[in-house]
Design a protein around this motif. Structure first.
Motif, PDB file in Angstrom:
ATOM      1  N   PRO A   1       0.801  -1.230   0.000  1.00  0.00           N
ATOM      2  CA  PRO A   1       0.000   0.000   0.000  1.00  0.00           C
ATOM      3  C   PRO A   1       0.829   1.273   0.000  1.00  0.00           C
TER       4      PRO A   1
ATOM      5  N   THR B   1       4.125   3.482  -1.598  1.00  0.00           N
ATOM      6  CA  THR B   1       4.970   3.571  -2.787  1.00  0.00           C
ATOM      7  C   THR B   1       6.421   3.618  -2.318  1.00  0.00           C
TER       8      THR B   1
ATOM      9  N   ALA C   1      -1.469  -1.592  -4.992  1.00  0.00           N
ATOM     10  CA  ALA C   1      -1.537  -1.026  -3.638  1.00  0.00           C
ATOM     11  C   ALA C   1      -2.897  -1.337  -3.027  1.00  0.00           C
TER      12      ALA C   1
ATOM     13  N   VAL D   1      -7.997  -1.789  -5.941  1.00  0.00           N
ATOM     14  CA  VAL D   1      -6.987  -1.830  -7.006  1.00  0.00           C
ATOM     15  C   VAL D   1      -7.714  -1.893  -8.348  1.00  0.00           C
TER      16      VAL D   1
ATOM     17  N   SER E   1      -0.941  10.186   3.206  1.00  0.00           N
ATOM     18  CA  SER E   1      -0.980  10.784   1.880  1.00  0.00           C
ATOM     19  C   SER E   1      -1.244  12.279   1.990  1.00  0.00           C
TER      20      SER E   1
ATOM     21  N   GLU F   1       4.008   9.009  -0.532  1.00  0.00           N
ATOM     22  CA  GLU F   1       3.139   8.313  -1.481  1.00  0.00           C
ATOM     23  C   GLU F   1       2.665   7.021  -0.821  1.00  0.00           C
TER      24      GLU F   1
ATOM     25  N   ARG G   1      -1.250   4.937  -0.110  1.00  0.00           N
ATOM     26  CA  ARG G   1      -2.624   5.047  -0.583  1.00  0.00           C
ATOM     27  C   ARG G   1      -3.496   5.799   0.436  1.00  0.00           C
ATOM     28  N   ASP G   2      -4.449   6.522  -0.081  1.00  0.00           N
ATOM     29  CA  ASP G   2      -5.345   7.290   0.776  1.00  0.00           C
ATOM     30  C   ASP G   2      -6.033   6.345   1.768  1.00  0.00           C
TER      31      ASP G   2
END
Length: 774
Positions: free
Chosen positions: A239, A241, A253, A309, A686, A718, A720-721
């Protein structure tokens, strides 16, 4: 020999190479200020102990002190390269706050004592409890950082001499799922693949495995393949980056806790596209039809709704995985520390099985370890497993071990599965376990729901013994503290994730009255006057090499066979993969090259567990399901996480490891370069989430769950929200803060049903700015 600033340049310069070529040598080194290589008195062979990669290295000694390290150019694991923690972490051994004498609790304070006094208290309490309650009153919680000889001795004392079923390691937190997944699919622990498969693979898939930070030397091997001709494609599932995700061909992610759904979607596509090696599946596996049925409805669109995803990314990843000619899959904590940990990890095994990707160069699975000697904890039986990958539920295996130890088989508890750590805590909480011996680990920081853990450890009715190199958050609850020698101060062997055995020689004397963990365990055994069936002292061994020879006998004929190894052989060539026998004197690069597995009902280590309920499979059920000992394809349905984000706590909190620190920082925070690199806990989120929460990069924030709170500086990354990340390394020994710093203040008392590994990835959390900071 290359000196570099490994803080700013953790992976070093590229040495590109192509598929099938040998990875070029690059020797990394770091010496203390003012010390040159020609000043070093001697170089002492060893391997890395601050991560799980097992990098071969040499310790520089001058005037009786450790003054640096350099990589071993001819070591099969690292070809001379070293991790930032290897290069700087050795400085912790000379820290002025090392424990140098035993401590005992007097009037609520720890005071210095002699070995005789400290050990007398431990022996006296042991005997009292054996008389009052029997061996079930005693429990042992060890580490993934001791040597094989020490684990084997602990297993013999706990299971054999005392007869307690309560033995586990902190490997429960990091590699229990690796072992469970391997047993589930192949009938036995033991990694099928080898690091050399990186040299041959055309697709490398990393499932929840941030190799760039957890095994940075292995990542340099992958980076060098990526920089060379015909580079492999990378598939990354994470999840965040990470550096791995940025280098990946496809980065998936998923939402935390949805790995099984994602894996089912990938397997659905591979089966739908008929990218299955049907001949391999037919000849070497059982269970394929069940998998086909399970994933029939797991279309990318349906899975996308669960994982978050995009369907096209799932199809692209499946296309790479399904089209690979040499597929290497690796797995780590992103899969292991979730509510369906074993089920998800087993689906990775299923992927390689249906593709026929085992036992050949570039094709295999590495269910990774989180600590340097975790493999030994498992194979020696110090995590509750039966020594030598024997089967607790097989009476013949128990009898065989009893013969080796010259004990009555009934003395070795096998009336029930071994007690895992989380259950041991519950027993201690309700007063059933009244004696707990903790070696080389720090549960007061590393276990979930710390407020509860502290309340257990501080009970007056619990007699707590701790052996460590430093005072820690855990020693402060102890009745007795033993000062332990560490890496470089003792001799022994340890084994990394791809089954490579290294001998670590003693370079310097331990400080003060500190002793090796082996000597501490043997001292306890002698004072307890343990005896075998002939009345001889038990254990029969007396030092590291005699313990290794005894362990070899226990491993002989089992998958983890060490019988072809000796200390002298490892001195001539350090780094040999088990099994190493008279027939395979140079070790074994890959398992299962002939499609034969350690899964025969009479030989297997485990009959497995139900992936959903965790219920053990009965021997007759296993024998009926897999009479010929083939690999087992085990499907699993997706289940929602136990704790979902909601309006009050809208984020999924994940915790994890980072590049510059190891475990609870007892060593890495005492290395100046590593401490300066990351001195304080932080939280990643994020940019969009931060904006919605009125937070900016560098703000002090308070993260809360149903268990507690942590304060940390915000880092916009980076990720994921809807997801927050906290490193788990930070406790309280180096700060004036007494709360709201350790990530495990927030994590739940909950675990995977099959592996019993605690859940560190799916806590529902909230975050808010600490107003005083602005």
């Amino acid at each position: 020999m290359a000196e570099r600033d490994a803080i700013t340049d953790p992976w070093g310069a590229r040495t590109p190479y192509g598929p099938g070529d040998s990875w070029p040598v690059r020797v990394d080194s770091h010496l203390a200020d003012g010390v040159r290589a020609e000043d070093v008195d001697r170089w002492v062979p060893s391997a890395a102990v601050l991560h799980s990669n097992g990098d071969g290295l040499e310790i520089a000694v001058k005037d009786g002190r450790i003054v640096g390290v350099r990589g071993q150019a001819d070591d099969r694991v690292n070809h001379g390269r070293l991790d930032p923690k290897d290069l700087y972490g050795w400085q912790a051994g000379a820290s002025p706050d090392r424990l140098t004498t035993p401590l005992v609790c007097e009037g609520g304070r720890l005071v210095e004592a002699t070995w005789d006094e400290a050990m007398r208290r431990v022996v006296t309490r042991s005997r009292e409890l054996l008389d009052e309650q029997g061996p079930s009153a005693l429990g042992f919680y060890t580490s993934g950082q001791l040597f094989a000889e020490e684990y084997y001795t602990l297993a013999a004392i706990a299971h054999g001499a005392l007869g307690t079923n309560h033995v586990d390691g902190n490997t429960r937190l990091c590699t229990a799922t690796a072992a469970a997944a391997l047993k589930t699919s192949f009938g036995c622990d033991g990694q099928p693949a080898s690091y050399t498969d990186v040299d041959h693979a055309d697709v490398i898939a990393l499932f929840g495995h941030n190799v760039a930070e957890t095994q940075s030397v292995l990542w340099t091997r992958m980076l060098d393949r990526l920089a060379g001709p015909k580079p492999p494609a990378l598939v990354c599932v994470d999840p965040r980056t990470t550096a791995v995700a940025r280098a990946a061909t496809v980065h998936l992610a998923p939402l935390p806790g949805t790995n099984v759904a994602l894996m089912n979607g990938l397997l659905h596509e591979i089966i739908r596209n008929d990218q299955v090696d049907h001949a391999y599946v037919e000849k070497h596996t059982v269970g394929y039809d069940d998998l086909v049925q399970q994933v029939a409805d797991a279309t990318p669109e349906r899975v996308a709704d669960i994982c978050g995803v995009p369907p096209e990314q799932i199809r692209e990843a499946a296309r790479l995985l399904g089209g690979a000619e040499r597929l290497l899959s690796t797995v780590l904590q992103g899969f292991y520390q979730s509510h369906q940990a074993t089920a998800a990890a087993v689906q990775v095994n299923n992927l390689n099985l249906v593709r026929g990707m085992l036992g050949k160069p570039g094709a295999g699975v590495l269910q990774m370890n989180g600590q340097p000697t975790a493999e030994n904890t498992r194979e020696c039986g110090a995590d509750g497993d039966l020594t030598g990958f024997r089967n607790w539920a097989n009476d013949d295996h128990v009898a065989e071990l009893a013969r080796l130890w010259n004990l009555d088989p009934m003395q070795i508890p096998h009336y029930a599965p071994p007690t895992h750590l989380m259950q041991m805590l519950r027993y201690a909480e309700n007063g059933t376990i009244r004696f707990l011996w903790v070696s080389a680990t720090n549960p007061a920081v590393s276990l979930p729901e710390l407020a509860r853990v502290r309340s257990i450890l501080e009970q007056d009715r619990l007699f707590l013994v701790v052996q460590d190199a430093f005072r820690t958050e855990t020693t402060e609850f102890a009745d007795v503290v033993f000062p332990a020698a560490i890496w470089g101060e003792k001799i022994g062997t340890f084994t990394n994730v791809d089954r490579t055995v290294h001998l670590s020689e003693k370079a310097v004397e331990p400080p003060g009255a500190a002793k090796s963990d082996l000597d501490i365990f043997l001292d306890y055994a002698r004072r307890m006057d343990f005896r075998d069936r002939d009345g001889e002292p038990f254990p029969a061994w007396h030092d590291a090499e005699s313990a290794f020879e005894a362990w070899k006998k226990a491993s002989a004929g089992r998958p983890c066979d060490y019988s072809g190894l000796t200390y002298d052989k490892l001195r001539a060539k350090n780094g040999i993969q088990w099994p190493c026998t008279a027939e395979q004197p140079d070790g074994t690069e890959r398992l299962y090259v002939d499609g034969k597995f350690f899964a025969d009902p009479d030989y297997c280590e485990s009959y497995g567990r139900d992936l959903i309920t965790g219920a053990p499979t009965e021997p007759d059920e296993y024998r009926s399901m897999n009479p010929d000992g083939k690999a087992m394809i085990r499907p699993a349905e997706y289940l929602s996480p136990h704790e979902m984000p909601d309006e009050e706590r809208p984020f999924a909190l994940i915790t994890g490891r980072t590049l510059y620190h190891f475990h609870t920082r007892t060593k890495t925070a005492r290395a100046p370069e590593l401490q300066r690199a990351e001195p304080e806990v932080w939280v990643e989120m994020s940019e969009r989430d931060a904006k919605e929460c009125d937070l900016e990069d560098g703000d002090l924030a308070r993260i809360t769950t149903a268990r507690g709170a942590v304060q940390a500086k915000v880092r916009l990354r980076e990720i994921r929200d809807g997801v927050l990340f906290l490193p788990f390394h930070y406790g309280y020994w180096d700060t004036e803060a007494t709360s709201e710093r350790a990530a495990n203040e927030l994590t739940p008392t909950d675990w995977d049903p099959a592996s019993k590994q605690p859940i560190f990835k799916t806590a529902a959390a909230a975050i808010a700015r600490v107003e005083e900071d602005r």
